[in-house]
Design a protein around this motif. Structure first.
Motif, PDB file in Angstrom:
ATOM      1  N   GLY A  36       0.843  -0.977   0.034  1.00  0.00           N
ATOM      2  CA  GLY A  36      -0.221  -0.101   0.167  1.00  0.00           C
ATOM      3  C   GLY A  36       0.851   1.324   0.015  1.00  0.00           C
ATOM      4  N   LYS A  37       2.152   1.212  -0.125  1.00  0.00           N
ATOM      5  CA  LYS A  37       2.996   2.236   0.051  1.00  0.00           C
ATOM      6  C   LYS A  37       3.687   2.601  -1.421  1.00  0.00           C
ATOM      7  CE  LYS A  37       2.778   2.236   4.636  1.00  0.00           C
ATOM      8  NZ  LYS A  37       1.838   3.142   5.183  1.00  0.00           N
ATOM      9  N   VAL A  38       4.583   3.575  -1.500  1.00  0.00           N
ATOM     10  CA  VAL A  38       5.423   3.793  -2.641  1.00  0.00           C
ATOM     11  C   VAL A  38       6.665   3.107  -2.658  1.00  0.00           C
ATOM     12  CG1 VAL A  38       6.208   5.683  -4.045  1.00  0.00           C
ATOM     13  CG2 VAL A  38       3.930   6.312  -2.681  1.00  0.00           C
ATOM     14  N   CYS A  39       6.954   2.445  -3.749  1.00  0.00           N
ATOM     15  CA  CYS A  39       8.184   1.819  -3.671  1.00  0.00           C
ATOM     16  C   CYS A  39       8.887   2.569  -4.824  1.00  0.00           C
ATOM     17  CB  CYS A  39       8.181   0.116  -3.990  1.00  0.00           C
ATOM     18  SG  CYS A  39       7.836  -0.613  -2.487  1.00  0.00           S
ATOM     19  N   CYS A  40      10.158   2.913  -4.622  1.00  0.00           N
ATOM     20  CA  CYS A  40      11.008   3.564  -5.839  1.00  0.00           C
ATOM     21  C   CYS A  40      12.441   2.910  -5.855  1.00  0.00           C
ATOM     22  CB  CYS A  40      11.233   5.319  -5.438  1.00  0.00           C
ATOM     23  SG  CYS A  40      11.755   5.594  -4.094  1.00  0.00           S
ATOM     24  N   MET A  41      12.711   2.780  -7.262  1.00  0.00           N
ATOM     25  CA  MET A  41      13.713   1.877  -7.357  1.00  0.00           C
ATOM     26  C   MET A  41      14.463   2.180  -8.647  1.00  0.00           C
ATOM     27  SD  MET A  41      11.429  -1.419  -8.565  1.00  0.00           S
ATOM     28  CE  MET A  41       9.718  -0.470  -7.717  1.00  0.00           C
ATOM     29  N   GLY A  42      15.774   1.539  -8.924  1.00  0.00           N
ATOM     30  CA  GLY A  42      16.217   1.732 -10.306  1.00  0.00           C
ATOM     31  C   GLY A  42      15.727   0.583 -11.033  1.00  0.00           C
ATOM     32  N   TYR A  43      16.042   0.737 -12.388  1.00  0.00           N
ATOM     33  CA  TYR A  43      15.394   0.023 -13.330  1.00  0.00           C
ATOM     34  C   TYR A  43      16.033  -1.478 -13.267  1.00  0.00           C
ATOM     35  CZ  TYR A  43      13.846  -1.275 -18.025  1.00  0.00           C
ATOM     36  OH  TYR A  43      13.288  -1.836 -19.039  1.00  0.00           O
ATOM     37  N   ASN A  44      17.159  -1.705 -13.026  1.00  0.00           N
ATOM     38  CA  ASN A  44      17.649  -3.123 -12.943  1.00  0.00           C
ATOM     39  C   ASN A  44      16.910  -3.570 -11.896  1.00  0.00           C
ATOM     40  OD1 ASN A  44      19.224  -3.164 -15.047  1.00  0.00           O
ATOM     41  ND2 ASN A  44      21.107  -2.654 -13.620  1.00  0.00           N
ATOM     42  N   THR A  45      16.395  -3.205 -10.788  1.00  0.00           N
ATOM     43  CA  THR A  45      15.713  -3.663  -9.592  1.00  0.00           C
ATOM     44  C   THR A  45      14.301  -3.959 -10.277  1.00  0.00           C
ATOM     45  OG1 THR A  45      16.732  -2.689  -7.819  1.00  0.00           O
ATOM     46  CG2 THR A  45      14.765  -3.235  -7.388  1.00  0.00           C
ATOM     47  N   LEU A  46      13.776  -3.177 -10.942  1.00  0.00           N
ATOM     48  CA  LEU A  46      12.476  -3.803 -11.646  1.00  0.00           C
ATOM     49  C   LEU A  46      12.524  -4.853 -12.500  1.00  0.00           C
ATOM     50  CD1 LEU A  46       9.357  -3.237 -12.266  1.00  0.00           C
ATOM     51  CD2 LEU A  46      10.323  -1.674 -14.369  1.00  0.00           C
ATOM     52  N   LEU A  47      13.629  -5.008 -13.227  1.00  0.00           N
ATOM     53  CA  LEU A  47      13.749  -6.163 -14.311  1.00  0.00           C
ATOM     54  C   LEU A  47      14.253  -7.377 -13.326  1.00  0.00           C
ATOM     55  CD1 LEU A  47      16.306  -4.287 -17.023  1.00  0.00           C
ATOM     56  CD2 LEU A  47      13.686  -4.912 -17.094  1.00  0.00           C
ATOM     57  N   SER A  52       9.564  -9.263 -14.556  1.00  0.00           N
ATOM     58  CA  SER A  52      10.285  -7.799 -14.714  1.00  0.00           C
ATOM     59  C   SER A  52       8.619  -6.892 -14.283  1.00  0.00           C
ATOM     60  CB  SER A  52      10.813  -7.700 -16.045  1.00  0.00           C
ATOM     61  OG  SER A  52      11.986  -8.205 -16.219  1.00  0.00           O
ATOM     62  N   LYS A  53       7.930  -7.571 -13.655  1.00  0.00           N
ATOM     63  CA  LYS A  53       6.718  -6.777 -13.172  1.00  0.00           C
ATOM     64  C   LYS A  53       6.796  -6.154 -12.262  1.00  0.00           C
ATOM     65  CE  LYS A  53       4.150  -8.764 -16.707  1.00  0.00           C
ATOM     66  NZ  LYS A  53       4.066  -8.174 -17.864  1.00  0.00           N
ATOM     67  N   PRO A  54       6.097  -4.652 -11.886  1.00  0.00           N
ATOM     68  CA  PRO A  54       6.099  -4.094 -10.711  1.00  0.00           C
ATOM     69  C   PRO A  54       5.574  -4.996  -9.639  1.00  0.00           C
ATOM     70  CG  PRO A  54       5.146  -3.003 -12.470  1.00  0.00           C
ATOM     71  CD  PRO A  54       5.311  -4.301 -12.977  1.00  0.00           C
ATOM     72  N   LEU A  55       5.873  -4.553  -8.346  1.00  0.00           N
ATOM     73  CA  LEU A  55       5.119  -4.933  -7.183  1.00  0.00           C
ATOM     74  C   LEU A  55       3.754  -4.932  -6.949  1.00  0.00           C
ATOM     75  CD1 LEU A  55       8.266  -4.131  -4.725  1.00  0.00           C
ATOM     76  CD2 LEU A  55       7.825  -6.258  -5.770  1.00  0.00           C
ATOM     77  N   LYS A  56       3.057  -5.816  -6.632  1.00  0.00           N
ATOM     78  CA  LYS A  56       1.529  -5.823  -6.664  1.00  0.00           C
ATOM     79  C   LYS A  56       1.375  -4.972  -5.286  1.00  0.00           C
ATOM     80  CE  LYS A  56       0.475  -9.893  -8.965  1.00  0.00           C
ATOM     81  NZ  LYS A  56       0.085 -11.104  -8.907  1.00  0.00           N
ATOM     82  N   ASN A  57       0.124  -4.250  -5.480  1.00  0.00           N
ATOM     83  CA  ASN A  57      -0.203  -3.375  -4.103  1.00  0.00           C
ATOM     84  C   ASN A  57       0.629  -2.188  -3.477  1.00  0.00           C
ATOM     85  OD1 ASN A  57      -2.584  -5.289  -4.039  1.00  0.00           O
ATOM     86  ND2 ASN A  57      -1.382  -6.636  -2.922  1.00  0.00           N
ATOM     87  N   ARG A  58       1.400  -1.730  -4.710  1.00  0.00           N
ATOM     88  CA  ARG A  58       2.242  -0.692  -4.350  1.00  0.00           C
ATOM     89  C   ARG A  58       2.225   0.305  -5.465  1.00  0.00           C
ATOM     90  NH1 ARG A  58       4.198  -5.492  -3.059  1.00  0.00           N
ATOM     91  NH2 ARG A  58       4.899  -6.099  -0.877  1.00  0.00           N
TER      92      ARG A  58
END
Length: 166
Positions: A36-47, A52-58
């Motif tokens: 339920g929060k905001v997750c910020c990250m670099g692109y390699n973390t997403l990959l 390579s899908k974003p985290l659910k419920n955030r």
């Protein structure tokens, strides 16, 4: 803004764009803190996430190279754009979640760092800044040891006594 990370004895966080350990208790902790929060990250973390899908419920905000476009998360290309995007949210709801370069860039802007310490050497190739060596950070909480998947972990919290403006 906060940061959340799991580190080994040497403050290692990963190798081969992957985590060092499979720690069910840490994953549960991560979900509880960031859901339920905001997750910020670099692109390699997403990959590095499954598919390579974003985290659910955030809300996923990703600092990515120019030209990257996605419609399943918010993409920013500069720290200035990131700052503008993050200003839309309550800073207590924002978590910096990786990777190594992004952590290093953002650590001094975080008021609190939630560090899961693993009593092992994961032979990491990328590291989190050692907060015990940073004069502005203070260890304010350490949990009792917990065993998970053959490893002993402790949940700790560091407070930044000199948070920089982002």
């Amino acid at each position: 803004m906060k940061s959340i990370v799991a580190v080994d004895k040497k403050w290692g966080i990963g190798k081969n764009n992957d985590l060092l350990f499979s720690l069910p208790e840490d994953m549960k902790f991560f979900r509880e803190k960031t859901s339920g929060k905001v997750c910020c990250m670099g692109y390699n973390t997403l990959l590095s996430f499954p598919g390579s899908k974003p985290l659910k419920n955030r809300i996923n905000i990703v600092l990515a190279p120019q030209g990257v476009e996605r419609d399943d998360c918010t993409i920013v290309y500069t720290l200035e754009e990131l700052s503008k995007e993050l200003s839309k949210y309550n800073s207590d709801d924002i978590f910096v979640i990786g990777g190594a370069m992004f952590y290093k860039t953002m650590v001094d802007y975080c008021s609190e760092i939630l560090v899961t310490k693993v009593d092992a050497d994961g032979e990491a190739t990328v590291f989190y800044p050692n907060l015990d060596e940073k004069s502005n950070f203070e260890l304010v909480y350490t949990s009792d040891p917990i065993e998970t998947n053959g490893h002993v972990i402790r949940f700790t919290t560091y407070k930044n006594n000199q948070v920089q403006k982002f």
